[in-house]
Design an enzyme around this catalytic site. Structure first.
Site, PDB file in Angstrom:
ATOM      1  N   TYR A 293     -18.300   0.220 -11.329  1.00 39.28           N
ATOM      2  CA  TYR A 293     -18.125  -0.139  -9.696  1.00 39.28           C
ATOM      3  C   TYR A 293     -19.607   0.494  -9.028  1.00 39.28           C
ATOM      4  O   TYR A 293     -19.695   0.237  -7.948  1.00 39.28           O
ATOM      5  CB  TYR A 293     -17.122   0.600  -9.141  1.00 39.28           C
ATOM      6  CG  TYR A 293     -15.811  -0.046  -9.423  1.00 39.28           C
ATOM      7  CD1 TYR A 293     -15.201  -1.041  -9.031  1.00 39.28           C
ATOM      8  CD2 TYR A 293     -15.071   0.542 -10.770  1.00 39.28           C
ATOM      9  CE1 TYR A 293     -14.077  -1.647  -9.314  1.00 39.28           C
ATOM     10  CE2 TYR A 293     -13.874  -0.012 -11.176  1.00 39.28           C
ATOM     11  CZ  TYR A 293     -13.250  -0.968 -10.536  1.00 39.28           C
ATOM     12  OH  TYR A 293     -11.883  -1.554 -10.955  1.00 39.28           O
TER      13      TYR A 293
ATOM     14  N   CYS B 138      -6.271   6.541 -11.980  1.00 35.73           N
ATOM     15  CA  CYS B 138      -7.163   5.301 -12.265  1.00 35.73           C
ATOM     16  C   CYS B 138      -7.413   5.419 -13.800  1.00 35.73           C
ATOM     17  O   CYS B 138      -7.254   6.079 -14.408  1.00 35.73           O
ATOM     18  CB  CYS B 138      -8.611   5.259 -11.435  1.00 35.73           C
ATOM     19  SG  CYS B 138      -9.731   3.995 -12.004  1.00 35.73           S
TER      20      CYS B 138
ATOM     21  N   ASN C 156      -4.701   0.311  -5.452  1.00 40.86           N
ATOM     22  CA  ASN C 156      -6.084   0.289  -4.968  1.00 40.86           C
ATOM     23  C   ASN C 156      -6.034   0.214  -3.301  1.00 40.86           C
ATOM     24  O   ASN C 156      -5.105  -0.716  -2.796  1.00 40.86           O
ATOM     25  CB  ASN C 156      -6.889  -0.566  -5.586  1.00 40.86           C
ATOM     26  CG  ASN C 156      -7.395  -0.037  -6.833  1.00 40.86           C
ATOM     27  OD1 ASN C 156      -7.656   1.105  -6.920  1.00 40.86           O
ATOM     28  ND2 ASN C 156      -7.532  -0.925  -7.955  1.00 40.86           N
TER      29      ASN C 156
ATOM     30  N   ARG D  70      -6.254 -10.930  -2.101  1.00 36.70           N
ATOM     31  CA  ARG D  70      -7.633 -10.679  -2.473  1.00 36.70           C
ATOM     32  C   ARG D  70      -8.431 -11.596  -2.734  1.00 36.70           C
ATOM     33  O   ARG D  70      -9.695 -11.124  -2.577  1.00 36.70           O
ATOM     34  CB  ARG D  70      -7.034 -10.124  -4.235  1.00 36.70           C
ATOM     35  CG  ARG D  70      -8.369  -9.809  -5.160  1.00 36.70           C
ATOM     36  CD  ARG D  70      -7.758  -9.505  -6.255  1.00 36.70           C
ATOM     37  NE  ARG D  70      -9.094  -9.156  -7.185  1.00 36.70           N
ATOM     38  CZ  ARG D  70      -8.814  -8.751  -8.529  1.00 36.70           C
ATOM     39  NH1 ARG D  70      -7.530  -8.602  -9.095  1.00 36.70           N
ATOM     40  NH2 ARG D  70      -9.907  -8.317  -9.216  1.00 36.70           N
TER      41      ARG D  70
ATOM     42  N   HIS E  65     -13.526   5.145  -8.359  1.00 39.61           N
ATOM     43  CA  HIS E  65     -14.422   3.955  -8.296  1.00 39.61           C
ATOM     44  C   HIS E  65     -15.886   4.481  -7.940  1.00 39.61           C
ATOM     45  O   HIS E  65     -16.560   3.299  -7.396  1.00 39.61           O
ATOM     46  CB  HIS E  65     -14.062   2.644  -7.508  1.00 39.61           C
ATOM     47  CG  HIS E  65     -12.808   2.088  -8.509  1.00 39.61           C
ATOM     48  ND1 HIS E  65     -12.183   0.988  -7.684  1.00 39.61           N
ATOM     49  CD2 HIS E  65     -12.108   2.501  -9.477  1.00 39.61           C
ATOM     50  CE1 HIS E  65     -11.095   0.585  -8.622  1.00 39.61           C
ATOM     51  NE2 HIS E  65     -10.906   1.405  -9.561  1.00 39.61           N
TER      52      HIS E  65
END
Length: 417
Positions: A241, A164, A144, A90, A194
């Site tokens: 987002y 989500c 995700n 990440r 998102h």
């Protein structure tokens, strides 16, 4: 009723376990299995999970294992919450795209594509093993990028629904601002995972969204880190987002100057695991609220209960479009309210989507299709096409460079690279 959690060693898991304990009348578990390749984390998380159940008087049995096949055997539902490559991967997703002036983020843009490429093959392998053990088991995907991962699962014929926590987070936030119970608030939530907008907020038959924006616009905008004026002009509440699209360049400048979210989360996880190792701790610590995933447990309990008990409750989920948004293909995965029963999720009718939102939804849907092809089939050209199609990249020079960077940072995770 047996549930298995793949990625059970996650620091999120005590939030989930707390929800299972509190909401046992909704989802009467008899057995919970935590599955994770990280045996050391499992011991810490599993031990706390047992103490949470014991403190709240839940009679269910909790166990943990690194053996996926044994863990999912006999499970009625399997929850996926894994992160391939961990926080180290990440960290890369959130940094190398910035060198091209593109957003670095774990679910969208070039970083989101990198995560999808790493994740989809692993999830499909897990799902196939679940199907061999339990053909009737439901898969609830919280991994995700949820939209792409859920599309991969559904396209492969798995019994899956994506989940989500954005919608339930808005529901709880709005209920607090309005001074009503969360269950009295329903959202007209539409878009992709998102990439969603709240187009109405109903209490009973009344749409109170104009009132919410007028009276609480500053607080809502501050939470979203967007200008209050944008909410007034749009007349809707976009998800957090959307700032990556609506304020792309400002976000890039911000990300270049501060620590990455991955670095913050990695530090938080170290502190959480230290807390989890305390044998006196028997509840989720306050620090966990900063980790993210607020109300995940409530959403997961409600969705799993509806699938296993066939209640037909309305919940916001990720599932096939099937004509709900007529400007998208049927096999696109959308995030909208749906009736959920033992046969799966059935999207409710959606009024026509305004061009300002439909255009971006269509653009990102095309990217997600190309991203899924790249994840399943591999190949540099497919990665390049997905990046070129993404509205946060979209230029040949950037797509070429980001393709090379993505492959360089993910060779250990991509069998074909």
């Amino acid at each position: 009723m047996k549930l298995a959690v793949v990625g059970g060693g996650s620091t999120y898991t005590p939030e989930l376990v707390d929800g299972f304990a509190r909401l046992r009348d909704v989802l009467p578990l008899t057995e919970l299995v935590l599955i994770d390749p990280a045996a050391d984390r499992l011991e810490l998380v599993g031990g706390l999970a047992r103490r949470i159940f014991a403190k709240q008087g839940h009679p269910g049995r909790i166990s943990w294992t690194s053996d996926l096949d044994a863990g999912v055997d006999g499970a009625d539902a399997v929850l996926l919450q894994l992160r391939v490559g961990g926080q180290a991967a990440r960290q890369q997703d959130e940094t190398w795209p910035l060198e091209c002036g593109c957003v670095g983020q774990e679910t969208t843009g070039a970083g989101g594509l990198a995560k999808a490429l790493r994740t989809v093959p692993v999830v499909l392998d897990i799902a196939e093993r679940v199907r061999r053990r339990n053909p009737g088991a439901w898969i609830v995907d919280f991994t995700n990028p949820v939209g792409i991962v859920t599309r991969a699962l559904l396209t492969a014929g798995h019994r899956a629904v994506g989940l989500c926590n954005v919608a339930i987070g808005f529901q709880r936030k709005f209920a607090g601002l309005l001074g009503v119970r969360p269950q009295d608030v329903s959202l007209e939530h539409v878009g992709l995972n998102h990439l969603t907008w709240e187009r109405s907020v109903r209490v009973g038959e009344e749409d109170v969204l104009p009132e919410l924006i007028a009276e609480h616009g500053e607080a809502i905008a501050a939470d979203l880190r967007m200008p209050r004026a944008l909410l007034d002009r749009l007349g809707v509440v976009p998800s957090y987002y959307l700032r990556y699209f609506y304020q792309h360049d400002a976000v890039v400048r911000e990300l270049r100057t501060g620590p990455s979210r991955a670095a913050e989360v990695a530090d938080m996880e170290r502190r959480l695991l230290a807390l989890y190792g305390d044998p006196a701790l028997d509840e989720k610590p306050e620090l966990l609220a900063e980790r993210g995933g607020a109300f995940y447990s409530e959403a997961a309990v409600a969705l799993t209960s509806s699938l296993l008990r066939g209640t037909g409750d309305v919940q916001v989920v990720n599932t096939f479009n099937d004509g709900t948004l007529p400007f998208l293909p049927d096999d696109a995965v959308i995030e909208v309210p749906a009736s959920v029963d033992a046969r799966g999720a059935h999207p409710l009718p959606v009024r026509p989507v305004e061009p300002l939102f439909a255009g971006l939804i269509g653009h990102v849907t095309a990217y997600e299709r190309l991203a899924l092809e790249a994840a399943v089939k591999g190949g540099r050209d497919r990665v390049f096409e997905a990046l070129l199609a993404h509205p946060l990249v979209g230029q040949t020079e950037y797509a070429d460079r980001l393709t090379d960077d993505l492959l360089a940072h993910n060779r250990e995770h991509l069998a074909w690279a």
